[in-house]
Scaffold this motif. Structure first.
Motif, short mmCIF file in Angstrom:
data_model
loop_
_atom_site.label_atom_id
_atom_site.label_comp_id
_atom_site.label_asym_id
_atom_site.label_seq_id
_atom_site.Cartn_x
_atom_site.Cartn_y
_atom_site.Cartn_z
N HIS A 119 0.83 -1.21 0.00
CA HIS A 119 0.00 0.00 0.00
C HIS A 119 0.86 1.25 0.00
CE1 HIS A 119 -3.35 2.65 0.91
NE2 HIS A 119 -4.17 1.64 0.78
N SER A 120 2.00 1.22 0.69
CA SER A 120 2.82 2.42 0.88
C SER A 120 3.41 2.95 -0.42
CB SER A 120 3.97 2.12 1.85
OG SER A 120 4.78 1.07 1.35
N VAL A 121 3.64 2.09 -1.41
CA VAL A 121 4.28 2.54 -2.65
C VAL A 121 3.46 2.25 -3.90
CG1 VAL A 121 6.61 2.36 -1.70
CG2 VAL A 121 5.60 0.38 -2.83
N SER A 122 2.26 1.72 -3.75
CA SER A 122 1.49 1.28 -4.92
C SER A 122 0.18 2.03 -5.11
CB SER A 122 1.20 -0.23 -4.82
OG SER A 122 2.39 -0.96 -4.70
N GLU A 123 -0.03 3.10 -4.38
CA GLU A 123 -1.30 3.82 -4.50
C GLU A 123 -1.48 4.42 -5.89
OE1 GLU A 123 -1.41 6.62 -1.31
OE2 GLU A 123 -2.22 5.14 0.12
N GLY A 124 -0.39 4.93 -6.48
CA GLY A 124 -0.48 5.50 -7.82
C GLY A 124 -0.81 4.46 -8.87
N VAL A 125 -0.18 3.28 -8.76
CA VAL A 125 -0.47 2.18 -9.69
C VAL A 125 -1.94 1.78 -9.57
CG1 VAL A 125 0.06 -0.22 -10.24
CG2 VAL A 125 1.90 1.35 -9.64
N ASP A 126 -2.42 1.70 -8.34
CA ASP A 126 -3.82 1.35 -8.09
C ASP A 126 -4.76 2.38 -8.71
OD1 ASP A 126 -6.05 -0.04 -6.62
OD2 ASP A 126 -6.12 1.90 -5.59
N ARG A 127 -4.48 3.64 -8.48
CA ARG A 127 -5.34 4.70 -9.01
C ARG A 127 -5.36 4.68 -10.54
NH1 ARG A 127 -3.07 8.27 -6.41
NH2 ARG A 127 -1.52 8.91 -7.93
N ALA A 128 -4.19 4.52 -11.16
CA ALA A 128 -4.12 4.54 -12.62
C ALA A 128 -4.80 3.32 -13.23
CB ALA A 128 -2.65 4.59 -13.06
N PHE A 129 -4.69 2.16 -12.59
CA PHE A 129 -5.37 0.96 -13.08
C PHE A 129 -6.88 1.17 -13.05
CE2 PHE A 129 -7.38 -3.19 -12.21
CZ PHE A 129 -6.98 -3.87 -13.35
N ARG A 130 -7.38 1.73 -11.96
CA ARG A 130 -8.83 1.95 -11.84
C ARG A 130 -9.32 2.97 -12.86
NH1 ARG A 130 -10.89 -0.16 -6.99
NH2 ARG A 130 -9.25 -1.03 -5.66
N GLN A 131 -8.51 3.98 -13.14
CA GLN A 131 -8.89 4.96 -14.16
C GLN A 131 -8.94 4.30 -15.54
OE1 GLN A 131 -5.86 7.93 -13.61
NE2 GLN A 131 -6.96 8.99 -11.95
N ALA A 132 -8.00 3.40 -15.80
CA ALA A 132 -7.94 2.77 -17.13
C ALA A 132 -9.14 1.87 -17.39
CB ALA A 132 -6.64 1.96 -17.25
N ILE A 133 -9.68 1.23 -16.35
CA ILE A 133 -10.80 0.31 -16.56
C ILE A 133 -12.16 0.97 -16.37
CG2 ILE A 133 -9.38 -1.68 -15.90
CD1 ILE A 133 -10.88 -1.71 -13.22
N ALA A 134 -12.16 2.25 -15.97
CA ALA A 134 -13.43 2.94 -15.74
C ALA A 134 -14.29 2.95 -17.00
CB ALA A 134 -13.16 4.37 -15.28
N GLY A 135 -15.57 2.62 -16.85
CA GLY A 135 -16.49 2.61 -17.97
C GLY A 135 -16.45 1.35 -18.80
N SER A 136 -15.60 0.40 -18.46
CA SER A 136 -15.52 -0.86 -19.20
C SER A 136 -16.32 -1.95 -18.48
CB SER A 136 -14.06 -1.30 -19.35
OG SER A 136 -13.56 -1.78 -18.12
N ARG A 137 -16.27 -3.16 -19.02
CA ARG A 137 -16.94 -4.28 -18.37
C ARG A 137 -16.12 -4.85 -17.20
NH1 ARG A 137 -18.05 -9.09 -20.99
NH2 ARG A 137 -16.47 -8.86 -22.61
N VAL A 138 -14.89 -4.38 -17.05
CA VAL A 138 -14.01 -4.92 -16.02
C VAL A 138 -14.44 -4.41 -14.64
CG1 VAL A 138 -11.63 -5.08 -15.20
CG2 VAL A 138 -12.11 -5.03 -17.66
N VAL A 139 -14.63 -5.33 -13.72
CA VAL A 139 -15.06 -5.01 -12.37
C VAL A 139 -14.07 -5.64 -11.39
CG1 VAL A 139 -16.86 -5.30 -10.62
CG2 VAL A 139 -17.49 -4.91 -13.02
N ILE A 140 -13.56 -4.84 -10.45
CA ILE A 140 -12.67 -5.36 -9.42
C ILE A 140 -13.51 -5.97 -8.31
CG2 ILE A 140 -10.89 -4.82 -7.73
CD1 ILE A 140 -10.01 -2.52 -9.55
N ARG A 141 -13.44 -7.28 -8.16
CA ARG A 141 -14.18 -7.95 -7.10
C ARG A 141 -13.44 -7.89 -5.76
NH1 ARG A 141 -17.89 -11.88 -7.74
NH2 ARG A 141 -17.99 -11.69 -5.48
#
Length: 342
Positions: A178-200
């Protein structure tokens, strides 16, 4: 121990360049030509978080090979991990106080590793930030990519794979610590926004293989309807055997957020679908070249990085693999002198 494998430097190639350095909000495409050999016997000191995984071994390898080509000396110090801020600060001070050292290259364990001290240090030597984010104040140059873009690249690949109508695509997401991956997490979620991909499920955790394997086992126990597992390379590597053991290797796809030798083998065998690469070996080469160019007062771009490429089975043949992965069976090298035997 000197390496016997020497890879010729790449020819002019496209890279990313931030103009003006450290200030531009986005990079532009530029052409990179490797530095010319040094005219003086420069000594470079490199401090890095560690050299205990394939990624940093690739950086180390690229740096040593470029130092060999440019005929300069390079010394390495590793902090022992990202929690070792005090250790890295002491290593930086040791390099800076050694009058035989002409330039400092920092793979920072923290964004603000020693900003006030580095601001003073740059008055007498070039200070280069490499790979990891570092405060722009107090450095002379920077080599690296925005790690958020790695998460975005993985997300975009997944969206391309799941285009069209249909039910939601169920994904378990393993961004890393969590300490170093927040940006990766945010960018991944932005990339899949509006698609069929859902993070369970999102499973944060250290990028140790045992940790990631345990997280994956728990997620698979809790979620029986997953279509993909996506995340850090250690999870992706562990997922190959875990999915095979559960008989799920043909039902659940694997996507990594970065590229390692084991991920490369997984892609070759069709067990991992894709992984972006930020060419760590090339970053090592570029860092040494930038330091030498600054020492020799040559015109040079001061904020550069490789172009991120998403590697999949269909384009493996187009990849310059020696820009991303070191040769197999090599150990880290902590000191190279120009007169050392090859």
């Amino acid at each position: 121990m000197a390496w016997s494998v020497v890879v010729a430097p790449v020819a002019a190639q496209p890279i990313l360049s931030w103009e003006p350095p450290f200030m531009a909000p986005a990079p532009v495409r530029a052409e990179y030509t490797p530095a010319a050999p040094a005219r003086q016997s420069w000594v470079l000191c490199v401090v890095v978080p560690h050299i205990k995984d394939a990624y940093w071994l690739g950086v180390n390898y690229g740096m040593v090979e470029e130092a060999r080509r440019l005929r300069v000396e390079v010394r390495f110090a590793e902090a022992g991990g990202y929690a070792q801020l005090a250790v890295q600060r002491a290593q930086i001070q040791a390099c800076a106080s050694d009058r035989r050292v002409h330039a400092l290259i920092i793979g920072a364990v923290s964004h603000d590793v020693m900003t006030p001290y580095l601001r003073q240090l740059t008055a007498r030597m070039p200070v280069i930030g490499t790979v990891n984010a570092i405060d722009d104040v107090g450095i002379s140059g920077k080599v690296g990519v925005d790690w958020d873009d790695m998460g975005q690249a993985a997300g975009r690949f997944l969206v391309r794979q799941t285009r069209g109508d249909g039910p939601p695509v169920q994904v378990a997401w393993f961004p890393g610590p969590h300490s170093v991956s927040e940006g990766v997490d945010r960018a991944f979620r932005q990339a899949i926004a509006g698609s069929r991909v859902v993070i369970r499920r999102t499973a944060w955790g250290d990028t140790g293989k045992a940790v990631q394997r345990n997280l994956l086992q728990q997620v698979l126990d809790d979620h029986k309807d997953l279509d993909f597992v996506v995340g850090n390379a250690l999870m992706a590597e562990a997922a190959i055997s875990v999915l095979r053991e559960r008989g799920l290797q043909d039902r659940i796809g694997i996507v990594s957020t970065y590229f390692t030798p084991a991920v490369h083998r997984g892609i070759l065998r069709g067990r991992i679908l894709a992984a972006p690469t930020d060419a760590p070996v090339l970053q090592g080469r570029m860092s040494i070249g930038l330091a030498v160019d600054l020492l020799e007062r040559r015109p040079t771009r001061r904020h550069i990085g490789p172009v991120i490429r998403t590697v999949e089975q269909g384009n493996l043949g187009e990849l310059h693999i020696d820009e991303s992965l070191p040769p197999p069976l090599l150990m880290p090298q902590f000191h190279h002198r120009p007169d050392a035997a090859n």
